[in-house]
Design a protein around this motif. Structure first.
Motif, short mmCIF file in Angstrom:
data_model
loop_
_atom_site.label_atom_id
_atom_site.label_comp_id
_atom_site.label_asym_id
_atom_site.label_seq_id
_atom_site.Cartn_x
_atom_site.Cartn_y
_atom_site.Cartn_z
N UNK A 73 2.70 -1.58 13.26
CA UNK A 73 2.96 -0.88 14.52
C UNK A 73 3.25 -1.89 15.62
N UNK A 74 4.17 -1.51 16.51
CA UNK A 74 4.52 -2.37 17.64
C UNK A 74 4.96 -1.46 18.77
N UNK A 75 4.13 -1.37 19.82
CA UNK A 75 4.37 -0.41 20.89
C UNK A 75 4.45 0.99 20.26
N UNK A 76 5.58 1.68 20.41
CA UNK A 76 5.71 3.03 19.84
C UNK A 76 6.34 3.01 18.45
N UNK A 77 6.66 1.84 17.93
CA UNK A 77 7.31 1.74 16.62
C UNK A 77 6.30 1.78 15.48
N UNK A 78 6.69 2.40 14.37
CA UNK A 78 5.89 2.41 13.15
C UNK A 78 6.78 2.02 11.98
N UNK A 79 6.28 1.14 11.13
CA UNK A 79 7.05 0.66 9.96
C UNK A 79 6.16 0.83 8.74
N UNK A 80 6.60 1.64 7.80
CA UNK A 80 5.84 1.94 6.59
C UNK A 80 6.51 1.25 5.40
N UNK A 81 5.75 0.41 4.72
CA UNK A 81 6.32 -0.40 3.64
C UNK A 81 5.53 -0.19 2.36
N UNK A 82 6.24 0.09 1.29
CA UNK A 82 5.65 0.22 -0.05
C UNK A 82 5.94 -1.09 -0.80
N UNK A 83 4.89 -1.75 -1.26
CA UNK A 83 5.05 -3.07 -1.89
C UNK A 83 4.70 -3.02 -3.38
N UNK A 84 5.40 -3.84 -4.15
CA UNK A 84 5.12 -3.98 -5.58
C UNK A 84 5.13 -5.47 -5.94
N UNK A 85 4.43 -5.79 -7.03
CA UNK A 85 4.42 -7.16 -7.53
C UNK A 85 5.53 -7.37 -8.54
N UNK A 86 5.47 -8.52 -9.22
CA UNK A 86 6.57 -8.91 -10.09
C UNK A 86 6.65 -8.10 -11.38
N UNK A 87 5.50 -7.59 -11.87
CA UNK A 87 5.53 -6.94 -13.16
C UNK A 87 5.63 -7.97 -14.27
N UNK A 88 5.33 -7.57 -15.48
CA UNK A 88 5.30 -8.52 -16.60
C UNK A 88 6.51 -8.43 -17.51
N UNK A 89 7.43 -7.48 -17.23
CA UNK A 89 8.60 -7.33 -18.10
C UNK A 89 9.70 -6.62 -17.34
N UNK A 90 10.96 -6.75 -17.78
CA UNK A 90 12.07 -6.06 -17.12
C UNK A 90 11.87 -4.54 -17.05
N UNK A 91 11.44 -3.86 -18.14
CA UNK A 91 11.23 -2.42 -18.04
C UNK A 91 10.18 -2.06 -16.99
N UNK A 92 9.12 -2.88 -16.88
CA UNK A 92 8.08 -2.60 -15.89
C UNK A 92 8.65 -2.72 -14.48
N UNK A 93 9.55 -3.67 -14.26
CA UNK A 93 10.13 -3.85 -12.93
C UNK A 93 11.00 -2.66 -12.55
N UNK A 94 11.70 -2.08 -13.52
CA UNK A 94 12.47 -0.87 -13.26
C UNK A 94 11.53 0.25 -12.83
N UNK A 95 10.42 0.38 -13.55
CA UNK A 95 9.42 1.39 -13.21
C UNK A 95 8.86 1.16 -11.81
N UNK A 96 8.55 -0.10 -11.49
CA UNK A 96 8.04 -0.43 -10.16
C UNK A 96 9.03 -0.03 -9.08
N UNK A 97 10.31 -0.32 -9.32
CA UNK A 97 11.34 -0.02 -8.33
C UNK A 97 11.42 1.49 -8.10
N UNK A 98 11.47 2.25 -9.19
CA UNK A 98 11.58 3.70 -9.06
C UNK A 98 10.34 4.30 -8.42
#
Length: 203
Positions: free
Chosen positions: A119-144
């Motif tokens: 938050x900054x003054x009247x602004x709000x920023x909502x962020x969804x974060x993910x880690x690296x994952x252990x495999x390419x398929x897991x990263x696709x799942x994280x992204x979705x």
């Protein structure tokens, strides 16, 4: 006793305690660790603490006169090179946002809720974060999952919404393949965090 002194006393008995672990012991499991995080960073800036990644990927706090073994520090760096955990992504975002004038609330570990709320003054920023994952398929799942969770939280027309990932080729590719119309309609942006803590927002 001041909070900084209480933290140092605790770390003497529990070297490598995380901000979350310190918060649980000094306050309660329901208390947000932001105050402990800020105090530990101040102590680090004064040279009283060393904040170093542990073998489990979490950031631990060590007294500067009793830092983690050199061998452990080297092993941790090589083990996680380019492989940031979710909490490491959040920590980099917190530093970056605070430096840009935002007040930040973080849901560390497995705490439910908005991963990063800035938050900054009247602004709000909502962020969804993910880690690296252990495999390419897991990263696709994280992204979705990140996209889906962000859309479910999208109930404030004036707020900003972003998804954040380690700066890896696969995550970049997944974002680039998202149709421009989807990005324009939702207004969601991507944030990429490098292993050195550098942060880039991409529309």
């Amino acid at each position: 006793m001041a909070l900084a002194d209480r933290i140092i006393e605790l770390i003497k008995s529990i070297p490598g305690a995380t901000d979350r672990e310190i918060t649980d012991r000094l306050f309660s499991t329901s208390t947000h660790p932001s105050q402990i995080n800020q105090t530990c960073r101040l102590l680090e800036g004064r040279g009283s603490l060393v904040r170093q990644q542990r073998s489990d990927g979490k950031i631990g706090n060590f007294l500067s006169d009793c830092p983690p073994p050199v061998a452990l520090r080297k092993a941790n760096r090589s083990a996680v090179e380019g492989l940031l955990s979710e909490d490491m992504v959040k920590e980099a975002l917190e530093t970056w946002l605070i430096a840009n004038g935002w007040a930040v609330e973080i849901a560390w570990g497995k705490i439910r809720g908005i991963d990063v709320l800035a938050t900054r003054d009247s602004e709000r920023w909502i962020i969804e974060a993910k880690g690296c994952g252990s495999s390419p398929p897991m990263r696709v799942t994280y992204f979705l999952c990140a996209m889906g969770e962000t859309l479910q939280r999208m109930d404030e027309s004036a707020a900003r919404y972003s998804i954040a990932f380690p700066d890896m080729k696969q995550f970049r590719g997944l974002w680039e393949r998202l149709p421009p119309l989807a990005k324009a309609r939702t207004g969601v942006t991507a944030i990429f965090v490098g292993e050195g803590g550098d942060v880039e927002e991409v529309k």
